[in-house]
Design an enzyme around this catalytic site. Structure first.
Site, PDB file in Angstrom:
ATOM      1  N   SER A   1       0.975  -1.287   0.112  1.00  0.00           N
ATOM      2  CA  SER A   1      -0.089  -0.037  -0.021  1.00  0.00           C
ATOM      3  C   SER A   1       0.924   1.167  -0.006  1.00  0.00           C
ATOM      4  O   SER A   1       2.115   1.017   0.380  1.00  0.00           O
ATOM      5  CB  SER A   1      -0.881  -0.033   1.115  1.00  0.00           C
ATOM      6  OG  SER A   1      -1.566  -1.204   1.299  1.00  0.00           O
TER       7      SER A   1
HETATM    8  N1  SAH Z   1      -0.705  -4.975   3.739  1.00  0.00           N
HETATM    9  C1  SAH Z   1       0.256  -5.256   2.795  1.00  0.00           C
HETATM   10  C2  SAH Z   1      -0.583  -4.708   1.397  1.00  0.00           C
HETATM   11  C3  SAH Z   1      -0.761  -5.987   0.815  1.00  0.00           C
HETATM   12  S1  SAH Z   1      -1.985  -6.333  -0.467  1.00  0.00           S
HETATM   13  C4  SAH Z   1       1.551  -4.645   2.747  1.00  0.00           C
HETATM   14  O1  SAH Z   1       2.066  -3.875   3.773  1.00  0.00           O
HETATM   15  O2  SAH Z   1       2.439  -4.919   1.924  1.00  0.00           O
HETATM   16  C5  SAH Z   1      -3.371  -7.142  -0.088  1.00  0.00           C
HETATM   17  C6  SAH Z   1      -2.969  -8.524   0.490  1.00  0.00           C
HETATM   18  O3  SAH Z   1      -3.973  -9.196   1.009  1.00  0.00           O
HETATM   19  C7  SAH Z   1      -2.317  -9.473  -0.820  1.00  0.00           C
HETATM   20  O4  SAH Z   1      -1.058  -9.525  -0.493  1.00  0.00           O
HETATM   21  C8  SAH Z   1      -3.499 -10.517  -0.922  1.00  0.00           C
HETATM   22  O5  SAH Z   1      -2.680 -11.713  -1.307  1.00  0.00           O
HETATM   23  C9  SAH Z   1      -3.902 -10.488   0.373  1.00  0.00           C
HETATM   24  N2  SAH Z   1      -5.469 -11.340   0.371  1.00  0.00           N
HETATM   25  C10 SAH Z   1      -6.312 -10.922  -0.387  1.00  0.00           C
HETATM   26  N3  SAH Z   1      -7.455 -11.812   0.140  1.00  0.00           N
HETATM   27  C11 SAH Z   1      -6.874 -12.423   1.336  1.00  0.00           C
HETATM   28  C12 SAH Z   1      -7.441 -13.262   2.286  1.00  0.00           C
HETATM   29  N4  SAH Z   1      -8.882 -13.728   2.218  1.00  0.00           N
HETATM   30  N5  SAH Z   1      -6.834 -13.875   3.302  1.00  0.00           N
HETATM   31  C13 SAH Z   1      -5.572 -13.364   3.511  1.00  0.00           C
HETATM   32  N6  SAH Z   1      -4.765 -12.539   2.454  1.00  0.00           N
HETATM   33  C14 SAH Z   1      -5.491 -12.095   1.716  1.00  0.00           C
END
Ligand code: SAH
Length: 215
Positions: A59
C-alpha cells in the site's frame, strides 16, 4: 539521496497531511525499501503503492499512515491483519504496539507469506506472526483482537471479523469494488457495532470465503 533522508522527507510530507506523531515515528523506524522487490527499491519512499508480485501491491505510505492513525494503536495491544503482502504495514503496526503487543497477520498467497516473513526477519521485527490462510472468515488463534486491519477490499464487512473484535475494539476495512470506501468499525463495551465511512480508497480484492471469488 540516502534511503534514510528520503524516508525523513516522506514522513515530513505525511505530517503535513495531518498524520499523528506516533504513527510518523513508527514509520521512520521501518525501512520501507527492505519490503519491496529490488527492481522498485529506488521508489520505496515515493507516496505510491508498488508491485510486490502475484498481482499484489504494498500500500501507499499515506494509506498505511491513515489506517494506523484511525486504529489508534496502543502499546501492548493484539492486532489481526488480513493481507500481509510485503509485511510492511504489519511492521509499522508492530512498532506501535511495542514488544508487549503482537500482530497476527494472515496472507493467502504462499510466496508472499514467505516474502513477508523474510522481510520482517531482515529488519529484526519479532512481534509479528505471519499465517498462511484465508483471512476473510477469521477464527484464528489468539482471537479476539483489540484491533483488526484489513488491507484488501471486501464485498461487505465479514461478520466473522466483527465477531473477532474485542468489546472496545476498532477495525479498519475497505469495502466495495469499482468504488471503494474505507470503514472504521467500532465495537462498544456492550458489543454495539458502529460503522463510519472515512473516505474513498483503492485496494486489491479480498479473495476468500467472505470475500470475492478467485478469478
Ligand atoms: N498490507 C500489505 C498490503 C498487501 S496487498 C503490505 O503492507 O504490503 C493485500 C494482500 O491481501 C495481498 O497480498 C493479497 O494476497 C492478500 N489477500 C487477499 N485476500 C486475502 C484473504 N482472504 N486472506 C489473506 N490475505 C488475502
Amino acid at each position: 539521496m540516502e534511503f534514510g533522508e528520503k524516508s525523513a522527507k516522506l514522513v515530513d510530507y505525511l505530517r503535513f497531511q495531518g498524520i499523528g506523531e506516533k504513527v510518523l515515528d513508527a514509520m521512520l523506524r521501518v525501512p520501507r525499501h527492505l519490503f519491496v522487490p529490488p527492481n522498485v527499491r529506488e521508489e520505496a519512499y515515493i507516496d505510491t503503492p508498488l508491485p510486490i508480485g502475484y498481482s499484489q501491491t504494498i500500500s501507499a505510505p499515506h494509506m498505511v499512515a491513515i489506517m494506523c492513525d484511525l486504529l489508534d494503536l496502543r502499546v501492548g495491544q493484539s492486532v489481526l491483519e488480513v493481507g500481509t503482502g510485503s509485511g510492511y504495514n504489519a511492521a509499522v503496526m508492530a512498532e506501535l504496539v511495542g514488544s508487549t503487543g503482537h500482530v497476527y497477520s494472515v496472507e493467502r498467497i504462499a510466496p508472499l507469506a514467505e516474502f513477508a516473513k523474510k522481510n520482517l526477519m531482515d529488519v529484526g521485527c519479532a512481534n509479528v506472526t505471519v499465517m498462511l490462510e484465508d483471512g476473510s472468515g477469521g477464527d484464528f488463534p489468539h482471537s479476539p483482537y483489540d484491533r483488526i486491519c484489513v488491507t484488501c477490499t471486501a464485498p461487505d464487512i465479514p461478520q466473522p471479523l466483527i465477531e473477532q473484535l474485542k468489546p472496545g475494539g476498532l477495525m479498519v476495512i475497505p469495502v466495495g469494488v469499482a468504488f471503494q470506501q474505507l470503514y472504521l468499525v467500532k465495537k462498544d463495551a456492550d458489543g454495539t457495532v458502529h460503522k463510519d465511512i472515512k473516505g474513498g480508497v483503492v485496494f486489491v480484492p479480498l479473495i476468500g470465503r467472505y470475500g470475492f471469488s478467485d478469478g
